[in-house]
Design a protein around this motif. Structure first.
Motif, PDB file in Angstrom:
ATOM      1  N   LEU A   5       0.834  -1.209   0.000  1.00  0.00           N
ATOM      2  CA  LEU A   5       0.000   0.000   0.000  1.00  0.00           C
ATOM      3  C   LEU A   5       0.863   1.252   0.000  1.00  0.00           C
ATOM      4  O   LEU A   5       0.550   2.230  -0.683  1.00  0.00           O
ATOM      5  N   ALA A   6       1.960   1.220   0.717  1.00  0.00           N
ATOM      6  CA  ALA A   6       2.864   2.375   0.746  1.00  0.00           C
ATOM      7  C   ALA A   6       3.408   2.677  -0.641  1.00  0.00           C
ATOM      8  O   ALA A   6       3.533   3.848  -1.037  1.00  0.00           O
ATOM      9  N   GLU A   7       3.726   1.650  -1.412  1.00  0.00           N
ATOM     10  CA  GLU A   7       4.237   1.853  -2.763  1.00  0.00           C
ATOM     11  C   GLU A   7       3.142   2.389  -3.691  1.00  0.00           C
ATOM     12  O   GLU A   7       3.399   3.260  -4.523  1.00  0.00           O
ATOM     13  N   LEU A   8       1.919   1.894  -3.550  1.00  0.00           N
ATOM     14  CA  LEU A   8       0.799   2.427  -4.340  1.00  0.00           C
ATOM     15  C   LEU A   8       0.570   3.894  -4.004  1.00  0.00           C
ATOM     16  O   LEU A   8       0.341   4.722  -4.890  1.00  0.00           O
ATOM     17  N   GLU A   9       0.648   4.217  -2.723  1.00  0.00           N
ATOM     18  CA  GLU A   9       0.467   5.599  -2.286  1.00  0.00           C
ATOM     19  C   GLU A   9       1.560   6.499  -2.853  1.00  0.00           C
ATOM     20  O   GLU A   9       1.277   7.595  -3.342  1.00  0.00           O
ATOM     21  N   LYS A  10       2.786   6.012  -2.813  1.00  0.00           N
ATOM     22  CA  LYS A  10       3.917   6.796  -3.328  1.00  0.00           C
ATOM     23  C   LYS A  10       3.726   7.121  -4.810  1.00  0.00           C
ATOM     24  O   LYS A  10       3.943   8.257  -5.240  1.00  0.00           O
ATOM     25  N   CYS A  11       3.301   6.136  -5.576  1.00  0.00           N
ATOM     26  CA  CYS A  11       3.073   6.339  -7.012  1.00  0.00           C
ATOM     27  C   CYS A  11       1.981   7.384  -7.234  1.00  0.00           C
ATOM     28  O   CYS A  11       2.172   8.349  -7.979  1.00  0.00           O
ATOM     29  N   TYR A  12       0.848   7.192  -6.588  1.00  0.00           N
ATOM     30  CA  TYR A  12      -0.282   8.109  -6.761  1.00  0.00           C
ATOM     31  C   TYR A  12       0.057   9.514  -6.278  1.00  0.00           C
ATOM     32  O   TYR A  12      -0.197  10.501  -6.979  1.00  0.00           O
ATOM     33  N   PHE A  13       0.664   9.640  -5.103  1.00  0.00           N
ATOM     34  CA  PHE A  13       0.952  10.969  -4.562  1.00  0.00           C
ATOM     35  C   PHE A  13       2.024  11.698  -5.369  1.00  0.00           C
ATOM     36  O   PHE A  13       1.985  12.922  -5.480  1.00  0.00           O
ATOM     37  N   THR A  14       2.973  10.947  -5.944  1.00  0.00           N
ATOM     38  CA  THR A  14       3.969  11.582  -6.813  1.00  0.00           C
ATOM     39  C   THR A  14       3.272  12.219  -8.009  1.00  0.00           C
ATOM     40  O   THR A  14       3.549  13.370  -8.362  1.00  0.00           O
ATOM     41  N   LEU A  15       2.374  11.466  -8.614  1.00  0.00           N
ATOM     42  CA  LEU A  15       1.641  12.006  -9.763  1.00  0.00           C
ATOM     43  C   LEU A  15       0.722  13.149  -9.349  1.00  0.00           C
ATOM     44  O   LEU A  15       0.658  14.181 -10.027  1.00  0.00           O
ATOM     45  N   GLN A  16       0.028  12.966  -8.245  1.00  0.00           N
ATOM     46  CA  GLN A  16      -0.910  13.990  -7.786  1.00  0.00           C
ATOM     47  C   GLN A  16      -0.202  15.322  -7.521  1.00  0.00           C
ATOM     48  O   GLN A  16      -0.695  16.382  -7.905  1.00  0.00           O
ATOM     49  N   SER A  17       0.961  15.265  -6.919  1.00  0.00           N
ATOM     50  CA  SER A  17       1.670  16.495  -6.574  1.00  0.00           C
ATOM     51  C   SER A  17       2.262  17.205  -7.787  1.00  0.00           C
ATOM     52  O   SER A  17       2.566  18.395  -7.721  1.00  0.00           O
ATOM     53  N   GLN A  18       2.417  16.485  -8.895  1.00  0.00           N
ATOM     54  CA  GLN A  18       3.068  17.058 -10.075  1.00  0.00           C
ATOM     55  C   GLN A  18       2.177  17.108 -11.311  1.00  0.00           C
ATOM     56  O   GLN A  18       2.655  17.449 -12.394  1.00  0.00           O
ATOM     57  N   ILE A  19       0.898  16.787 -11.167  1.00  0.00           N
ATOM     58  CA  ILE A  19       0.041  16.655 -12.340  1.00  0.00           C
ATOM     59  C   ILE A  19      -0.047  17.948 -13.160  1.00  0.00           C
ATOM     60  O   ILE A  19      -0.043  17.900 -14.388  1.00  0.00           O
ATOM     61  N   ASP A  20      -0.099  19.090 -12.505  1.00  0.00           N
ATOM     62  CA  ASP A  20      -0.172  20.356 -13.243  1.00  0.00           C
ATOM     63  C   ASP A  20       1.111  20.604 -14.050  1.00  0.00           C
ATOM     64  O   ASP A  20       1.048  20.994 -15.222  1.00  0.00           O
ATOM     65  N   THR A  21       2.252  20.359 -13.429  1.00  0.00           N
ATOM     66  CA  THR A  21       3.532  20.541 -14.110  1.00  0.00           C
ATOM     67  C   THR A  21       3.674  19.556 -15.262  1.00  0.00           C
ATOM     68  O   THR A  21       4.116  19.925 -16.358  1.00  0.00           O
ATOM     69  N   LEU A  22       3.282  18.311 -15.009  1.00  0.00           N
ATOM     70  CA  LEU A  22       3.349  17.297 -16.058  1.00  0.00           C
ATOM     71  C   LEU A  22       2.430  17.653 -17.227  1.00  0.00           C
ATOM     72  O   LEU A  22       2.822  17.546 -18.387  1.00  0.00           O
ATOM     73  N   SER A  23       1.220  18.073 -16.909  1.00  0.00           N
ATOM     74  CA  SER A  23       0.265  18.458 -17.962  1.00  0.00           C
ATOM     75  C   SER A  23       0.801  19.618 -18.794  1.00  0.00           C
ATOM     76  O   SER A  23       0.659  19.634 -20.017  1.00  0.00           O
ATOM     77  N   THR A  28       1.299  17.584 -26.804  1.00  0.00           N
ATOM     78  CA  THR A  28       0.173  17.217 -27.668  1.00  0.00           C
ATOM     79  C   THR A  28      -1.017  16.772 -26.815  1.00  0.00           C
ATOM     80  O   THR A  28      -0.861  16.418 -25.647  1.00  0.00           O
ATOM     81  N   LYS A  29      -2.172  16.758 -27.444  1.00  0.00           N
ATOM     82  CA  LYS A  29      -3.381  16.272 -26.775  1.00  0.00           C
ATOM     83  C   LYS A  29      -3.233  14.794 -26.431  1.00  0.00           C
ATOM     84  O   LYS A  29      -3.657  14.355 -25.353  1.00  0.00           O
ATOM     85  N   ASP A  30      -2.619  14.018 -27.307  1.00  0.00           N
ATOM     86  CA  ASP A  30      -2.404  12.598 -27.037  1.00  0.00           C
ATOM     87  C   ASP A  30      -1.559  12.392 -25.783  1.00  0.00           C
ATOM     88  O   ASP A  30      -1.832  11.496 -24.985  1.00  0.00           O
ATOM     89  N   GLN A  31      -0.532  13.212 -25.599  1.00  0.00           N
ATOM     90  CA  GLN A  31       0.294  13.115 -24.397  1.00  0.00           C
ATOM     91  C   GLN A  31      -0.521  13.464 -23.153  1.00  0.00           C
ATOM     92  O   GLN A  31      -0.431  12.772 -22.137  1.00  0.00           O
ATOM     93  N   ARG A  32      -1.310  14.533 -23.241  1.00  0.00           N
ATOM     94  CA  ARG A  32      -2.148  14.918 -22.101  1.00  0.00           C
ATOM     95  C   ARG A  32      -3.169  13.825 -21.774  1.00  0.00           C
ATOM     96  O   ARG A  32      -3.403  13.512 -20.607  1.00  0.00           O
ATOM     97  N   ASP A  33      -3.754  13.241 -22.815  1.00  0.00           N
ATOM     98  CA  ASP A  33      -4.717  12.163 -22.606  1.00  0.00           C
ATOM     99  C   ASP A  33      -4.056  10.941 -21.961  1.00  0.00           C
ATOM    100  O   ASP A  33      -4.623  10.314 -21.059  1.00  0.00           O
ATOM    101  N   ALA A  34      -2.869  10.595 -22.432  1.00  0.00           N
ATOM    102  CA  ALA A  34      -2.135   9.453 -21.864  1.00  0.00           C
ATOM    103  C   ALA A  34      -1.780   9.713 -20.409  1.00  0.00           C
ATOM    104  O   ALA A  34      -1.936   8.833 -19.547  1.00  0.00           O
TER     105      ALA A  34
END
Length: 108
Positions: A5-23, A28-34
């Motif tokens: 569960l800790a590893e699942l949390e780490k993956c999700y929280f890493t993405l959650q904290s950086q989603i705006d920067t990543l977006s 391209t739209k395809d990259q944003r969709d992926a």
């Protein structure tokens, strides 16, 4: 917290904290969709396992948790360095795929 569960949390929280920067880094739209699709999968994997348990002594759970730990380390570096967004999305996809496999092993 269990290792899986800790590893699942780490993956999700890493993405959650950086989603705006990543977006914003997507070209391209395809990259944003992926990216969006992988973010949703990471969120679903994490939340489907919250308040549930894994058989931590199961070799397959331990192996997937270890693989996800390595993928999370790679993901963290990729997100911090934000080089080629296509490669970052590939790293995200790899981590999320492992996480989804791990989430399927949660005890119902």
């Amino acid at each position: 917290m269990q290792t899986a569960l800790a590893e699942l949390e780490k993956c999700y929280f890493t993405l959650q904290s950086q989603i705006d920067t990543l977006s914003a880094a997507c070209q391209t739209k395809d990259q944003r969709d992926a990216l969006s699709a992988q973010y949703v999968k990471a969120r679903q994997a994490y939340w489907s396992c919250v308040n549930k348990a894994f058989h931590d002594d199961d070799p397959q759970v331990a192996s997937l948790a270890s693989q996800l730990d390595a993928a999370n380390a790679k993901l963290k570096v990729a997100v911090q360095q934000m080089g080629n967004i296509s490669k970052v999305i590939d790293d995200i996809t790899q981590a999320v795929s492992i996480g989804a496999s791990l989430a399927k092993m949660v005890i119902p």
